[in-house]
Write an enzyme that holds these catalytic residues in place. Structure first.
Site, mmCIF file in Angstrom:
data_model
loop_
_atom_site.group_PDB
_atom_site.id
_atom_site.type_symbol
_atom_site.label_atom_id
_atom_site.label_comp_id
_atom_site.label_asym_id
_atom_site.label_seq_id
_atom_site.Cartn_x
_atom_site.Cartn_y
_atom_site.Cartn_z
ATOM 1 N N TYR A 96 102.816 72.973 77.506
ATOM 2 C CA TYR A 96 101.613 73.057 76.832
ATOM 3 C C TYR A 96 101.731 74.688 76.175
ATOM 4 C CZ TYR A 96 96.835 74.322 75.797
ATOM 5 O OH TYR A 96 95.639 74.449 75.190
ATOM 6 N N ASN A 247 94.783 83.613 76.680
ATOM 7 C CA ASN A 247 94.446 82.646 77.466
ATOM 8 C C ASN A 247 94.018 83.263 78.842
ATOM 9 O OD1 ASN A 247 95.429 79.209 78.887
ATOM 10 N ND2 ASN A 247 93.417 79.918 78.375
ATOM 11 N N GLN A 335 48.226 99.675 107.277
ATOM 12 C CA GLN A 335 49.695 99.722 106.754
ATOM 13 C C GLN A 335 49.664 99.954 105.302
ATOM 14 O OE1 GLN A 335 50.844 96.072 108.338
ATOM 15 N NE2 GLN A 335 49.386 94.736 107.020
ATOM 16 N N ARG A 341 56.273 98.962 102.047
ATOM 17 C CA ARG A 341 56.412 98.563 103.385
ATOM 18 C C ARG A 341 57.318 97.607 103.481
ATOM 19 N NH1 ARG A 341 53.029 94.596 105.988
ATOM 20 N NH2 ARG A 341 51.335 95.092 104.219
ATOM 21 N N ASN A 371 96.891 79.642 81.398
ATOM 22 C CA ASN A 371 97.537 78.181 81.747
ATOM 23 C C ASN A 371 98.631 78.003 80.559
ATOM 24 O OD1 ASN A 371 97.397 75.472 82.686
ATOM 25 N ND2 ASN A 371 96.719 75.156 80.552
ATOM 26 N N LYS A 443 50.348 107.983 81.729
ATOM 27 C CA LYS A 443 49.872 106.899 81.138
ATOM 28 C C LYS A 443 50.672 106.165 80.091
ATOM 29 C CE LYS A 443 45.180 106.191 80.653
ATOM 30 N NZ LYS A 443 45.142 105.335 81.586
ATOM 31 N N ASP A 471 85.524 72.461 71.538
ATOM 32 C CA ASP A 471 87.076 72.221 71.240
ATOM 33 C C ASP A 471 87.141 70.691 71.624
ATOM 34 O OD1 ASP A 471 89.810 72.187 70.994
ATOM 35 O OD2 ASP A 471 90.329 72.697 73.111
ATOM 36 N N ASN A 474 87.323 69.059 74.672
ATOM 37 C CA ASN A 474 88.043 69.226 75.722
ATOM 38 C C ASN A 474 87.528 70.355 76.614
ATOM 39 O OD1 ASN A 474 90.903 69.859 77.096
ATOM 40 N ND2 ASN A 474 90.964 71.775 75.863
#
Length: 703
Positions: A96, A247, A335, A341, A371, A443, A471, A474
């Protein structure tokens, strides 16, 4: 990490190696990244490239910053792979991209391998650059990183390319010559075809190829080769060599690597800033107790809490906060709010995601991702899909959401810090002037922070669910890895803006606490002196019951927020004098005396020194002693583990205490910090805050 295709028999699926990569603390990992990013030479062989090294090469202009060297031991395997391709074709092999067409047209055949590589580059040169200066070109820093990562991948010897081509690309890197790549146009499957084709276009001398030099000049391929010292002319690609270059996932993974370097640093910074937030807010440090986080089991939260605990354990602010919180405890919240916290529980999962994403990207930059894969040992060309950049797309989506969540916490903390109803006695908008009607402090900065945070939350949305088929169907699923990495880079920039703004605000709050302590000490001292002088005898010459009120007067001062009377401590209309009056009236009523006379005497003596933000010459709106560093009460930040960060902002960057009386704007100071962060200058002071941490939480003490 097993390199060059080696299989570890005890860990054939690589899960063990992946788990081992996460051993140790996140902070130690960040320290290693920083050390790697400062190496003067990056030597690559295919399987040991690190995120910090990619970031270093990206930011360096040429070899004078960071030099790239190729491991000579890779030469034989690269050569063997290249020769196998030629031998296979000579014996009628069908491979390929070597004897076939590409993608959805791979049914086509040709015997003219070199011509096929030329056409590959021509049709992939589909990018649009605009004028070249209007933002459609990939930044040269990213291109440099992509070149490094692509060389690293090809060095493993599974791609069928000559070693000399890799040497040529390395020379371009080391001389600061970067091919011009389009910003957009890749779906990172089948790799980053379009942008990588421009690197191949430069080394083959395509007439449309351009490069940028170290001094910013644009040059053609011939001039680029001349500058880089590449001899022998342009390369005529052998079969498979063009495909080997284009690729692969190297552009997406390269940008992702630089992004993850910054993300890791900013994650640690967010932990440090959360601790500083606790300091200036007079928070309750028990939220960091190890038992709480141990019981929830998540390592990210456990480490975040331990880091905050370490900073707070050595904090002078926390000693003072303990005294403040012990006053009238039943009248105060038990708390702190969630932004403080639960900050370890909030940041912990983000850090875990960032660590996992970093390791995924690190695996990708060391992968063979083209590939077909050429297996010389078995004599095969393996047709697969390693070009699919899903690890990049998914990791970047996850990391970007984590970055957005860090920004969300930062904004929540900032909003509390500037709000006088939530900031435990600090001024409205952290204003630093005598007259709050002519000083609106941060501010405008809060409005900017809201804008940053909103955009950051938008960027937190995923990219990978927007895949389009390409593609001829594909490439019907593709990763969008580079697109996601680009958006994550944008998110990093915004988090830097937020971090810069927040740091300036925290330093302002530190100085306001210093101011607060000195005002209170001055007022106490004056009230004590005046009380001893004028409250002993009443107007009729008899001993006054008010002489016993000194302790109650001091207690009233302790209970009153300093900045509620800071304009004029002796003003009868402000809360302090009203509280002092109540003390004296109570004594008078209990003894049958008239308390008004005592109060009038106290006011007549004016609580001098209590005009906290008077315009002392050179004081920028602060009392002379505070402004000049001669205040009776020292700034507690100097005795806290977070001091290196404060010192960096105030001394190295020169950021000042902001007041309405000065022309200096918040944006000017925030910009100084932003530039400092972007240039990597913040890393050392940040790590210095944690230099004494041993990587463990404080022990759980059972009484």
């Amino acid at each position: 990490m097993a390199g060059n295709g080696a299989i570890v028999e005890s860990d054939p699926l690589n899960w063990g190696a992946a788990a081992a990569e996460l051993a140790g603390s996140h902070l130690d990992e960040v320290k290693r990244m920083v050390a790697q990013a400062r190496q003067p030479v990056v030597k690559i062989e295919g399987s040991t490239l690190r995120v910090g090294q990619v970031a270093a090469v990206a930011s360096a202009k040429d070899a004078s910053g960071v030099a790239v060297e190729l491991d000579e031991e890779a030469r034989p395997r690269v050569k063997a792979s290249s020769e196998w391709i030629l031998d296979c074709i000579a014996h009628g092999g069908d491979i390929y991209g070597v004897t076939t067409g590409f993608g959805g047209t791979s049914h086509r055949r040709t015997k003219d391998g070199p011509a096929l590589q030329v056409e590959l580059l021509r049709h992939l040169n589909a990018g649009i650059f605009g004028t070249g200066s209007d933002g459609h070109t990939l930044p040269s820093e990213v291109t440099r990183a992509a070149m490094l990562v692509r060389i690293n991948t090809l060095l493993q010897g599974y791609s069928g390319i000559r070693f000399e081509i890799l040497e040529a690309i390395t020379k371009l890197l080391n001389t600061g010559v970067s091919p011009c790549l389009p910003l957009r146009g890749t779906i990172t499957a089948s790799g980053d075809l379009v942008p990588l084709s421009y690197i191949a276009g430069l080394i083959t001398g395509r007439p449309n190829a351009q490069a940028v030099t170290v001094d910013g000049r644009k040059v053609d391929a011939a001039e680029a080769f001349k500058i880089a010292g590449i001899e022998g002319g342009f390369f005529k690609l052998n079969p498979k060599e063009g495909l080997a270059i284009v690729n692969g996932t190297s552009v997406g993974s390269a940008l992702a690597a630089t992004v993850m370097y910054d993300a890791n640093v900013l994650a640690v910074l967010s932990e440090v800033l959360s601790a500083v937030f606790c300091e200036v807010m007079n928070g309750k440090p028990e939220y960091t107790d190890h038992l709480t986080h141990k019981l929830k089991h998540h390592p990210g939260s456990i480490e975040a809490a331990a880091i905050m605990e370490h900073i707070l354990d050595g904090s002078s602010f926390m000693k003072q906060a303990k005294k403040v919180n012990e006053l009238d405890p039943l009248l105060k919240p038990k708390q702190d709010r969630y932004a403080l916290r639960t900050s370890p529980q909030w940041l912990g999962p983000q850090i875990e995601v960032i660590r996992a994403a970093t390791k995924s990207i690190e695996r990708e930059v060391n992968s063979v991702n083209d590939n077909p894969v050429i297996d010389v040992h078995r004599g095969k060309a393996l047709h697969g899909g390693n070009f699919q950049g899903t690890p990049i797309g998914v990791s970047m989506d996850n990391a970007r959401l984590a970055i957005a969540n860090i920004g969300k916490l930062m904004f929540a903390q900032f909003s509390e810090l500037v709000n006088e109803f939530y900031n435990n006695g600090l001024t409205s908008n952290l204003a630093g002037s005598r007259n709050p009607s002519l000083d609106y402090g941060f501010k405008g900065t809060e409005i900017a922070m809201a804008s940053y945070c909103s955009e950051l939350q938008y960027l937190g949305n995923p990219i990978t669910n927007h895949v389009q088929s390409a593609d001829e169907h594909n490439q019907d699923v593709n990763s969008l890895g580079l697109v996601s990495a680009r958006k994550t880079a944008e998110a990093i920039d915004i988090l830097k803006l937020m971090s810069s703004t927040y740091i300036v605000a925290l330093c302002q709050a530190v100085d306001l606490r210093h101011l607060e302590e000195n005002i209170k000490a001055s007022v106490k001292n004056t009230v004590t002196q005046v009380a001893k002088k004028v409250l002993t005898m009443n107007p009729s010459g008899e001993l006054s019951s008010a002489r016993f009120s000194e302790k109650e007067l001091i207690s009233a001062i302790d209970r009153e927020a300093v900045f509620t009377y800071a304009e004029d401590a002796a003003s009868a209309s402000l809360p302090l004098m009203q509280k002092l009056r109540a003390v004296l009236v109570d004594h008078a009523l209990s003894s049958g005396e008239r308390g008004a006379g005592a109060l009038r005497v106290l006011q007549d003596h004016q609580v001098r020194g209590g005009a906290p933000r008077g315009a002392a010459p050179g004081g920028g709106g602060r009392p002379r002693g505070v402004a000049e560093g001669t205040a009776p009460v020292a700034n507690r930040i100097a005795d806290s583990r977070s001091f290196p960060l404060y010192r960096f902002v105030r001394e190295e960057l020169g950021c000042v205490f902001l007041t309405g009386e000065r022309l200096k704007s918040p944006g000017e100071e925030c910009n100084k910090v932003f530039v400092g962060i972007s240039q990597g200058k913040l890393v050392d002071p940040m790590l210095e805050c944690l230099k004494e941490w041993d990587g463990k939480p404080l022990p759980i003490n059972i009484k």
